[in-house]
Design an enzyme around this catalytic site. Structure first.
Site, PDB file in Angstrom:
ATOM      1  N   ASP A  17     -64.746  54.631 -29.865  1.00 46.88           N
ATOM      2  CA  ASP A  17     -64.074  53.854 -29.049  1.00 46.88           C
ATOM      3  C   ASP A  17     -64.308  54.233 -27.630  1.00 46.88           C
ATOM      4  O   ASP A  17     -64.426  53.371 -26.699  1.00 46.88           O
ATOM      5  CB  ASP A  17     -62.633  53.945 -29.172  1.00 46.88           C
ATOM      6  N   CYS A 245     -60.663  53.555 -17.721  1.00 45.12           N
ATOM      7  CA  CYS A 245     -60.902  52.361 -16.477  1.00 45.12           C
ATOM      8  C   CYS A 245     -61.090  53.114 -15.070  1.00 45.12           C
ATOM      9  O   CYS A 245     -60.224  53.902 -14.880  1.00 45.12           O
ATOM     10  CB  CYS A 245     -59.818  51.597 -16.385  1.00 45.12           C
ATOM     11  N   ASN A 254     -58.109  55.495 -24.161  1.00 46.06           N
ATOM     12  CA  ASN A 254     -57.546  56.238 -25.263  1.00 46.06           C
ATOM     13  C   ASN A 254     -56.954  57.432 -24.677  1.00 46.06           C
ATOM     14  O   ASN A 254     -57.028  57.971 -23.422  1.00 46.06           O
ATOM     15  CB  ASN A 254     -58.542  56.666 -26.355  1.00 46.06           C
TER      16      ASN A 254
END
Lengths: 310, 310
Positions: A17, A245, A254
């Site tokens: 991820d 981000c 996450n």
């Protein structure tokens, strides 16, 4: 590792991820070193990559190689993401012990993400279940499903909780071994997390899986606490909150594995993870992705004076 | 504001706890504009400053002026920190409606911080209680005590929970109207928070106060969730996590008011605060402290699509 008692499973998803949301490619050799370091810190489960089309996500193209390398680490639970039947075939070819299939609760998200309706995605799970039966027990891969956008969708807004639970039932009947809930969008709140996991447990019993929370609005660990209140025992997280981000300091995607493990151990819940060893693995990420922003608190603040593991 | 129903009181401590940890001085005029903006967003309680020696903290020297300005805002609960009897005298001279006195559970921290033993600090609370009695009811200031290092101390390490609770009882008998627990060091974990607040409530009954959590190890909102589980209804927080540690992205000191209010409202708990109005107040901080690092997630991520206030 075998022999280690764990109250909670921290399932590391950084190599999948985290890396899939970073455009640059971490060299396979560094990925393997990273996965080895994560396993050596005591993490019992690592999602090493995604069997997705390399045209879509070239940074995931080495997934089969990673599965084979990770399968050599004694006692490690090895997972890979599988978006569809073709991915499952590749995952099974590589002898992936456990695959995780995302099925979105939001029709708009499902169409946008995998160009399939939710119902078609459920049928895919059934097909993958059929496929694994063809091994006749010589190889028994597990199928985990994470219901994405379970707590809300950036396209649809609120997602009906009744529908999420109905979908969980459909997935159980389709052959999934466990069904977890993913807060893909960082919309979830602790009250909702408690409510929805309780309902999941009463709908699918011991097929109820873990929580995958994003920290987009700073609620990640708060949602873990809520899930712990209703006896959820598996949580996904990403070392250094990888895949955050960059526009917002601290606005990770996450939740951060280091901070999660610290919280759990401080609460008296055994994870099997050595926090300092885990932290010592962070530089490997930068070997593969120089200059990448790493998140988290514990690695800078340090462990409390007199801190004791659970 | 009067007339607004609140399930949880978010007590904004930015102008005190945030600014006291920043060496630069925010001009008094900007502080007043900031406090007015915070109040206009619906925050019902603001800790505007500290009646501490201006030699120690020159950035707090205008506290009396801030109290007078804040007292003019209709319906606002105005607090100021008071470290000792001399500070209480100044606070009472300025007609501060509510003072908050920190009393450390750690002897080493108490000596280092205010050069007094814990027992001497308790005596100070009793003296301040005596002092307010001299007003004969013409002015009735409230005395709140926050037990600092209640969850652990950077000097002593673990702090005995029995001792924290004993201290709470001493403070109640010394005349404090409410006794809260402060995680000064960011050592607290959700299990400990639940346990200690439960014991506090059974020790001092309705004098049990709120939680003041730091986010040093990323556990701030997680600790709030735990406290909510045992019916704590007042939480301190700081807009933009002001006073954070610049060495670690996201490693704020106080929990971020914006993220806290979002969590509570999403959970269905009314705060009376308009998140967008609150966010619109952030630039005022930069008017007074150009270039200061502001923390938080919600201001960048935005409210979820379809978000509804409680």
């Amino acid at each position: 590792m075998s022999g280690v008692i764990r109250d909670v499973i921290v399932s590391e998803v950084g190599p999948r991820d985290g890396l899939q949301s970073i455009k640059r490619q971490m060299p396979t050799e560094v990925k393997i070193r990273w996965i080895e370091g994560l396993a050596a810190s005591g993490l019992s489960e690592i999602e090493v990559g995604s069997f997705v089309s390399p045209k879509l996500l070239p940074q995931m193209a080495d997934c089969a190689e990673l599965v084979r390398a990770a399968n050599n680490i004694p006692g490690l639970g090895v997972l890979a993401l599988v978006p569809n039947l073709r991915g499952a075939q590749a995952a099974f070819d590589a002898r992936t012990p456990k695959i995780t299939m995302p099925v979105s609760a939001s029709q708009l998200h499902s169409k946008a993400n995998i160009n399939r309706t939710v119902e078609e995605a459920v049928e895919d799970v059934a097909r993958v279940d059929e496929l694994r039966k063809s091994f006749n027990g010589s190889y028994r891969p597990l199928i985990e499903v994470g219901i994405s956008t379970a707590f809300g969708c950036t396209l649809e807004g609120q997602v009906s909780e009744d529908w999420v639970i109905e979908l969980a039932g459909m997935l159980a009947r389709a052959g999934a071994d466990s069904i977890g809930l993913s807060d893909t969008t960082g919309y979830g709140n602790p009250a909702q997390v408690k409510r929805l996991f309780r309902r999941l447990q009463s709908e699918v019993g011991d097929k109820a899986g873990g929580g995958h929370f994003h920290n987009t609005r700073g609620q990640g660990l708060a949602n873990v606490v809520a899930a712990l209140e209703v006896d959820v025992t598996t949580f996904d997280s990403s070392q250094a909150g990888l895949g955050g981000c960059p526009y917002a300091p601290g606005a990770t995607g996450n939740i951060v594995t280091e901070d999660l493990v610290f919280m759990l151990e401080a609460m008296g819940l055994r994870t099997g993870v050595d926090i300092e060893k885990l932290i010592s693995t962070r530089p490997v990420i930068l070997d593969g992705l120089p200059g990448e922003l790493l998140y988290g608190h514990v690695q800078d603040a340090g462990l409390p004076k007199g801190f004791k593991y659970a």
